[in-house]
Design a protein around this motif. Structure first.
Motif, mmCIF file in Angstrom:
data_model
loop_
_atom_site.group_PDB
_atom_site.id
_atom_site.type_symbol
_atom_site.label_atom_id
_atom_site.label_comp_id
_atom_site.label_asym_id
_atom_site.label_seq_id
_atom_site.Cartn_x
_atom_site.Cartn_y
_atom_site.Cartn_z
ATOM 1 N N PHE A 95 0.815 -1.238 -0.041
ATOM 2 C CA PHE A 95 0.113 -0.315 -0.338
ATOM 3 C C PHE A 95 0.814 1.358 0.031
ATOM 4 O O PHE A 95 0.836 2.115 -0.486
ATOM 5 N N HIS A 96 1.892 1.319 0.715
ATOM 6 C CA HIS A 96 2.390 1.973 1.435
ATOM 7 C C HIS A 96 3.110 3.421 0.166
ATOM 8 O O HIS A 96 4.438 4.233 0.065
ATOM 9 N N LYS A 99 0.771 4.210 -3.458
ATOM 10 C CA LYS A 99 0.089 5.369 -3.371
ATOM 11 C C LYS A 99 0.736 6.332 -3.568
ATOM 12 O O LYS A 99 -0.133 6.757 -4.521
ATOM 13 N N SER A 114 -6.815 5.953 -1.818
ATOM 14 C CA SER A 114 -6.756 4.841 -0.528
ATOM 15 C C SER A 114 -7.457 3.574 -1.093
ATOM 16 O O SER A 114 -7.425 2.218 -0.994
ATOM 17 N N ASN B 187 -1.579 6.237 10.318
ATOM 18 C CA ASN B 187 -1.649 6.344 8.440
ATOM 19 C C ASN B 187 -1.167 4.840 8.388
ATOM 20 O O ASN B 187 -1.232 5.107 7.074
ATOM 21 N N ARG B 188 -2.700 4.227 8.555
ATOM 22 C CA ARG B 188 -2.066 2.465 8.238
ATOM 23 C C ARG B 188 -0.312 2.267 8.578
ATOM 24 O O ARG B 188 -0.138 1.782 6.923
ATOM 25 N N GLY B 189 0.126 2.022 8.660
ATOM 26 C CA GLY B 189 0.880 1.647 8.909
ATOM 27 C C GLY B 189 2.657 2.372 9.361
ATOM 28 O O GLY B 189 3.514 1.664 9.026
ATOM 29 N N SER B 190 1.792 3.631 8.692
ATOM 30 C CA SER B 190 3.482 4.386 8.507
ATOM 31 C C SER B 190 4.381 4.796 9.934
ATOM 32 O O SER B 190 3.408 5.282 10.942
ATOM 33 N N ASP B 209 -5.751 8.644 6.249
ATOM 34 C CA ASP B 209 -5.760 6.401 6.116
ATOM 35 C C ASP B 209 -5.645 5.847 7.374
ATOM 36 O O ASP B 209 -5.790 3.644 7.060
#
Lengths: 326, 245
Positions: A95-96, A99, A114, B187-190, B209
């Motif tokens: 995902f990261h 994106k 997202s 933010n989803r795992g940041s 997120d």
């Protein structure tokens, strides 16, 4: 079981992967070395051969007499970075990495980006991400996939994409085509999403697109249900991309035509897509682009293209010859 | 309460804003939505100021501040400095400092009492921080990262640090800072906490997120659920007023 590539397409030649002007000049040097033979399709099933030694060039004879002797003296860097790019199936952990690549997909519109990334990563059977092998950093360099507009029509992100495209299309003749694509014929249309870091070596493109179109055809046979198999029998592909258009494009051609081209394609495969497309339109972008000296006569615009699926093999051939002659 | 929002399509709201107990800075150039979300939450209590630093919008990462002061990098222009001095409350000391490490927001994490800084910061800068921000300064690393301003975010009531921080480090930092700390993500795992989150004693803003789990961790460690700006003043009042005559 599934005839999927094991995700190993290592390029055995040194590939730079730094994000800098230096990296680009090294890429030019690296492209002077040609592969010994064509990459055979059967390589999909073999594990990659043992790692090349640290000093890159050893495995490849320098057959090419026109080898440029640009030395990599910028910034005091001694050698060439070697990197083995590998192709992987998308997975949710990416995902990261994905994106940021797709941040500018719909210009500056705030939309469910997202959700769109999640959708791409959930489709494991068709879609590829490019990473460097065994790199702990897990940097993601490219993503390529094809999404059936009909199958995912209820997803918020797909609805927003359709709404955006219908809104920015200012050419009336094309608008009808576009509308039928995204509404009536949505089940036959594959949205081709392809994005990568700016200086990814172009030698990766033919195998990347081969992987995509092969996966699409395998999916038409390997998917568990009839409905899913049909969802990959695309009749058309739709692409959203960006090009530089000459600001003076509307003026008449002078007899001694200037060296300025009407369109500069940021991605080489876009030129081939555009040539093979059945229809296309461009739309103005609201995000400002930094004007460099070489591009001062050009304006960045968005480009939407539609291509018939039966032109895919032509596309693959043209892409291979384009990359190999560079 | 914690609010989720985006700056254009980016969830890194801690990059484009800086929130303290006395003021809030917001980057120019986002859609009005970004600014008005902050305004909606904060307007009656503290000033929300639109600004740039050195012509850029990454203000959250370039400056460091608390209710006592604001430190700006040497890249800040004179006009920006003047505008900030004019817009912020008088008790906030606005100071531009000459420091080689100009991304002050990445190098300094602070609340109203304590600051953690990058290990390579100049001695003069450390004194400036103690002076302008009125804090005690500690040079620290967080989970082996020297950019303490990026990998942790703390207020006077709690703090969130890089997810790979060991238990011993957590305890040590918690003792230094005198606030409860939790290792988590945003933010989803940041892992870059301060880029995805900006917080003060009664409210927090994080990227859209951020998952519900992450949000509940944030609300619990920063004690945001019951927090109202007036609640803090009331609490203080109880300890200030000895007797009614």
């Amino acid at each position: 079981m599934p005839r999927k590539p094991t995700g190993r397409h290592p390029l055995m030649k040194p590939q730079p992967f730094s994000f800098s002007p230096f990296g680009r000049s090294v890429a030019r040097v690296a492209s002077a070395y040609k592969l010994k033979g064509q990459m055979p399709g059967s390589k999909f099933h073999s594990k990659n051969s043992p790692n090349t030694p640290g000093n890159g060039f050893v495995n490849h004879a320098l057959e090419d007499g026109s080898e440029k002797s640009e030395s990599s003296e910028e910034e005091g860097f001694e050698g060439v970075i070697q990197a083995d790019f590998s192709f992987f199936d998308p997975k949710p952990d990416d995902f990261h990495g994905v994106k940021p690549l797709l941040g500018a997909y719909l210009d500056d519109k705030q939309w469910d980006l997202s959700g769109f990334v999640d959708l791409i990563l959930s489709q494991i059977t068709v879609g590829t991400v490019v990473k460097i092998e065994n790199n702990e950093d897990d940097g993601l360099y490219s993503v390529v996939t094809a999404l059936n507009l009909g199958r995912y029509k209820d997803h918020k992100c797909i609805m927003e994409i359709k709404e955006f495209l219908l809104k920015v299309c200012q050419e009336k003749e094309v608008l009808e085509n576009l509308r039928s694509f995204v509404v009536e014929q949505a089940h036959d249309v594959g949205l081709l999403v392809t994005q990568r870091v700016a200086n990814l070596p172009p030698q990766l493109l033919p195998p990347l697109y081969d992987a995509l179109f092969d996966e699409v055809s395998w999916a038409t046979e390997d998917e568990p249900t009839e409905e899913l198999r049909n969802s990959f029998r695309f009749k058309f592909y739709l692409l959203v991309s960006r090009i530089y258009k000459n600001k003076n494009a509307n003026q008449e051609r002078r007899p001694n035509s200037s060296s300025d081209e009407a369109i500069i394609y940021i991605k080489p495969e876009d030129e081939i897509f555009h040539k093979l497309s059945s229809w296309s339109f461009s739309f103005p972008l609201r995000t400002q682009q930094v004007a460099t000296h070489e591009l001062k006569n050009y304006r960045l615009v968005g480009l939407v293209m539609a291509m018939d699926a039966n032109k895919v093999s032509t596309f693959r051939q043209l892409l291979k010859s384009l990359i190999n002659e560079e | 309460m914690a609010t989720r929002l985006q700056f254009e399509n980016s969830c890194e709201v801690g990059v484009f804003s800086k929130l303290t107990n006395a003021y809030c800075l917001v980057a120019i150039g986002g859609s009005e939505n970004f600014y008005s979300t902050f305004e909606g939450e904060l307007a009656d209590v503290i000033p929300v100021v639109k600004t740039s630093i050195g012509g850029t919008g990454i203000i959250g990462r370039l400056c460091a501040g608390n209710k006592n002061g604001l430190l700006l990098p040497h890249t800040t222009t004179d006009q920006e400095l003047q505008q900030l001095r004019n817009s912020l409350p008088d008790q906030v000391v606005v100071q531009r400092i000459e420091e080689r490490l100009s991304a002050l927001g990445n190098c300094i994490a602070c609340n109203d009492h304590v600051a953690l800084t990058h290990t390579d910061l100049d001695r003069e800068t450390e004194e400036m921080i103690a002076d302008v921000l009125g804090v005690e300064v500690f040079r620290q690393t967080i989970a082996g990262n020297i950019l303490v301003g990026s990998y942790c975010s703390f207020s006077n009531r709690g703090g969130l640090v890089h997810p790979h921080t060991s238990i011993e480090d957590l305890d040590e930092l918690s003792t230094l800072l005198q606030v409860p700390l939790v290792a988590g993500t945003v933010n989803r795992g940041s892992e870059v906490i301060a880029a995805g989150l900006t917080v003060n004693d009664w409210t927090a803003f994080c990227g859209s997120d951020t998952t519900a789990t992450e949000l509940s961790v944030i609300e619990s460690v920063f004690k945001l659920r019951e927090a109202q700006p007036s609640a803090i003043v009331d609490e203080m009042r109880k300890s200030l007023i000895d007797s009614y005559v």
